[in-house]
Design an enzyme around this catalytic site. Sequence first.
Site, PDB file in Angstrom:
ATOM      1  N   ASP A   4      -7.932   8.249   0.867  1.00  0.00           N
ATOM      2  CA  ASP A   4      -8.368   7.136   1.718  1.00  0.00           C
ATOM      3  C   ASP A   4      -8.028   7.363   3.190  1.00  0.00           C
ATOM      4  OD1 ASP A   4      -9.723   5.614  -0.082  1.00  0.00           O
ATOM      5  OD2 ASP A   4      -8.124   4.162  -0.436  1.00  0.00           O
TER       6      ASP A   4
ATOM      7  N   THR B 119      -4.395  -0.636  -6.948  1.00  0.00           N
ATOM      8  CA  THR B 119      -5.190   0.542  -7.289  1.00  0.00           C
ATOM      9  C   THR B 119      -4.395   1.824  -7.380  1.00  0.00           C
ATOM     10  OG1 THR B 119      -7.228   1.719  -6.681  1.00  0.00           O
ATOM     11  CG2 THR B 119      -5.760   1.131  -4.890  1.00  0.00           C
TER      12      THR B 119
ATOM     13  N   THR C 136     -10.076   0.411  -9.395  1.00  0.00           N
ATOM     14  CA  THR C 136      -9.084  -0.420  -8.748  1.00  0.00           C
ATOM     15  C   THR C 136      -9.122  -1.648  -9.602  1.00  0.00           C
ATOM     16  OG1 THR C 136      -9.505   0.499  -6.575  1.00  0.00           O
ATOM     17  CG2 THR C 136      -8.731  -1.755  -6.583  1.00  0.00           C
TER      18      THR C 136
ATOM     19  N   GLY D 122     -13.949  -1.511  -6.374  1.00  0.00           N
ATOM     20  CA  GLY D 122     -15.266  -0.982  -6.029  1.00  0.00           C
ATOM     21  C   GLY D 122     -15.291  -0.125  -4.780  1.00  0.00           C
ATOM     22  N   GLY D 123     -14.130   0.359  -4.333  1.00  0.00           N
ATOM     23  CA  GLY D 123     -14.096   1.235  -3.163  1.00  0.00           C
ATOM     24  C   GLY D 123     -14.731   0.561  -1.966  1.00  0.00           C
TER      25      GLY D 123
ATOM     26  N   ASN E 294      -6.551   4.311  -6.690  1.00  0.00           N
ATOM     27  CA  ASN E 294      -7.732   4.810  -5.990  1.00  0.00           C
ATOM     28  C   ASN E 294      -8.794   5.218  -7.003  1.00  0.00           C
ATOM     29  OD1 ASN E 294      -9.403   5.300  -3.876  1.00  0.00           O
ATOM     30  ND2 ASN E 294      -8.682   7.373  -3.508  1.00  0.00           N
TER      31      ASN E 294
ATOM     32  N   ARG F   7       0.847  -1.198   0.000  1.00  0.00           N
ATOM     33  CA  ARG F   7       0.000   0.000   0.000  1.00  0.00           C
ATOM     34  C   ARG F   7       0.883   1.249   0.000  1.00  0.00           C
ATOM     35  NH1 ARG F   7      -5.181   1.697  -0.928  1.00  0.00           N
ATOM     36  NH2 ARG F   7      -6.116   2.846   0.792  1.00  0.00           N
TER      37      ARG F   7
HETATM   38  O1  DON Z   1      -8.086   1.071  -1.047  1.00  0.00           O
HETATM   39  C1  DON Z   1      -9.259   1.321  -1.192  1.00  0.00           C
HETATM   40  O2  DON Z   1     -10.130   0.879  -0.497  1.00  0.00           O
HETATM   41  C2  DON Z   1      -9.672   2.214  -2.344  1.00  0.00           C
HETATM   42  N1  DON Z   1      -8.575   3.070  -2.694  1.00  0.00           N
HETATM   43  C3  DON Z   1     -10.116   1.364  -3.480  1.00  0.00           C
HETATM   44  C4  DON Z   1     -10.557   2.178  -4.658  1.00  0.00           C
HETATM   45  C5  DON Z   1     -11.402   1.439  -5.591  1.00  0.00           C
HETATM   46  O3  DON Z   1     -11.696   0.291  -5.428  1.00  0.00           O
HETATM   47  C6  DON Z   1     -11.929   2.207  -6.726  1.00  0.00           C
HETATM   48  N2  DON Z   1     -12.587   1.301  -7.628  1.00  0.00           N
HETATM   49  N3  DON Z   1     -13.504   1.044  -8.138  1.00  0.00           N
END
Ligand code: DON
Length: 589
Positions: free
Chosen positions: A441, A417, A399, A491-492, A419, A122
């Site tokens: 984040d 990702t 992501t 998918g955040g 982000n 990360r």
């Molecule tokens: O690490 C995370 O939770 C976010 N940065 C993920 C971002 C993400 O999945 C965007 N996608 N659709």
Amino acid sequence: MNKCTLLLLTALSVAFLTQAQAQQPVKESQGFYQFLTDDPNQKPFYSDRQGVMARNGMVASAHPDASQVGVDIMKKGGNAVDAAVAVQFALAVVHPSAGNIGGGGFMVFRNKSGESYTLDFREKGPLKGHKDMYLDEQGTPIPRLSTLGHLASGVPGSVDGMVVAHERFGKLPWKDLIQPAIELAERGVIQTEREARGLNNIRETIQQVNKGSTYFLRSDGREWQAGDTLVQKDLAQVLRLIQKKGRNGFYKGKVARMLASEMKKGGGLISRKDLKAYHSQWREPIIGTYKKYKVITMPPTSSGGVALMQLLRLVEPYPLTRWGWNTDSTAQVMIEAERRVYADRAKFLGDPDFVDVPVDKLISYDYLKDRWKDFSFSQATNSQDVSGGAIAGYESMETTHFSVVDKDMNAVSITTTLNGGYGSRVVVQGGGFFMNNEMDDFSIKPGVPNMFGLIGNKANAIEPGKRMLSSMTPTILEKNGKLYMVVGTPGGSTIITSVYQTILNVVEHGMTMQQAVNALKFHHQWLPDKTTFEQGAFTENTIRKLQNRGYTLEMQRNTIGRMDCILVRPDGTLEGASDPRGDDISIGY
Ligand code: DON
């Protein structure tokens, strides 16, 4: 007509009517739920795509070229880790909205003997970062500062992550794993419709943050079309340096200088010192059971693993199989579990190198049992009445995920990702790659939602060298001591709930891996207090029942999840299941 025939006809017509009712689209005017889409004729997402079967190896990823690269590496004798490294670099070329060298991610690895490992690559907050860096003098968040432009980036971790994973577990020479990505960047990538649309959509913001840049523009200045070729010469040069020098090809020397000067030019904070200091981190995997399954998943800095274990264990006492897929009772307990888990996420979760995260306690059955005490089937719990549980001592979008299994049953699950889609939109001058906007984040201020509506607190406040909390949930399941499932998605905030539903779809509802991926999804994240769902995920009857119990339901404009999963079927066949919601493709051999 005798009595029997009459009964049969009545039963048939009731069944027919019920089915017809269930299939009728719920109209906006009926007010069953908030109708979010602009298109009144929007059809529910539907796919009956079948899984891809193979015996020797499988790659499920967001792009056909990347999946092919992974399979080619395995055919050359590479193992799942070799293939995963090659896929990560290939995705950085063919899927620039999320594939990356300027971002970070997480890897869960289970080897053929059943030992498991997790690697945290990360991004980190820059050394000059501080808790209030996105606030004005009044303490108000400055719009878009944590999402767009140079200040939004954390120190990238992907290249170090791949080097470290390869050093420990790879078999083939490093240079062989980078070569396919170099070739794709030099030769060019044929744009899919989705990738072309993505580049067209970001044209303006690219110009806004990279004045006068020609990166990702068509040479004649026109819009990208499906079938066009995107050549990335500068990126190929960067990849050559990484190929030759490994970690030092990115974190030191020419690329580090380019990256640092790009940051300086645009008012970003990442310096050469930050790059030199970046190291990914092996962490103890979260390993827990759900019924007869062993779940191996990502510990903090991702919240994904903790949350997934909590969600599964919260619903374990309930007869989901008997209740059935997405029925009111099933949905209700799943939603209530989600509400409680996301409240815990906001309170307790952060970088374990900086804050003490009570992982064992959070996933313990005793603690989770206690979390149900204010639940009643008759009425939705109000999110305002739910906060993170009491533990002593404590007060998109893009992501990408890919899954790899090799012939020996080594398995890799990686979510990575920038982000948001194309990250901060900063393209490093001379390097031609996007930088992440992962700083968003962090909790930029207690209680202020990030781009996914997630809120956080002290545990996830910005600190120099600290990693921002994630929802990414790369996960592997075992059944009877053997590899069973490799799963994950972008998918955040919906990553966690999509992984949760996909697992339950297979283990509780008897779906194949691909059916579980195709299946319509829903999501609740404590705050805001509403359940969003893909059109068609619930029947009208279920919607009405849930609304009568006080649930706010909102149909989602977009689809949820873009899963790439692999299931080992009882006869040992690998079922690759890639999400029809994207360009994702599983390739096996
Ligand atoms: O690490 C995370 O939770 C976010 N940065 C993920 C971002 C993400 O999945 C965007 N996608 N659709």
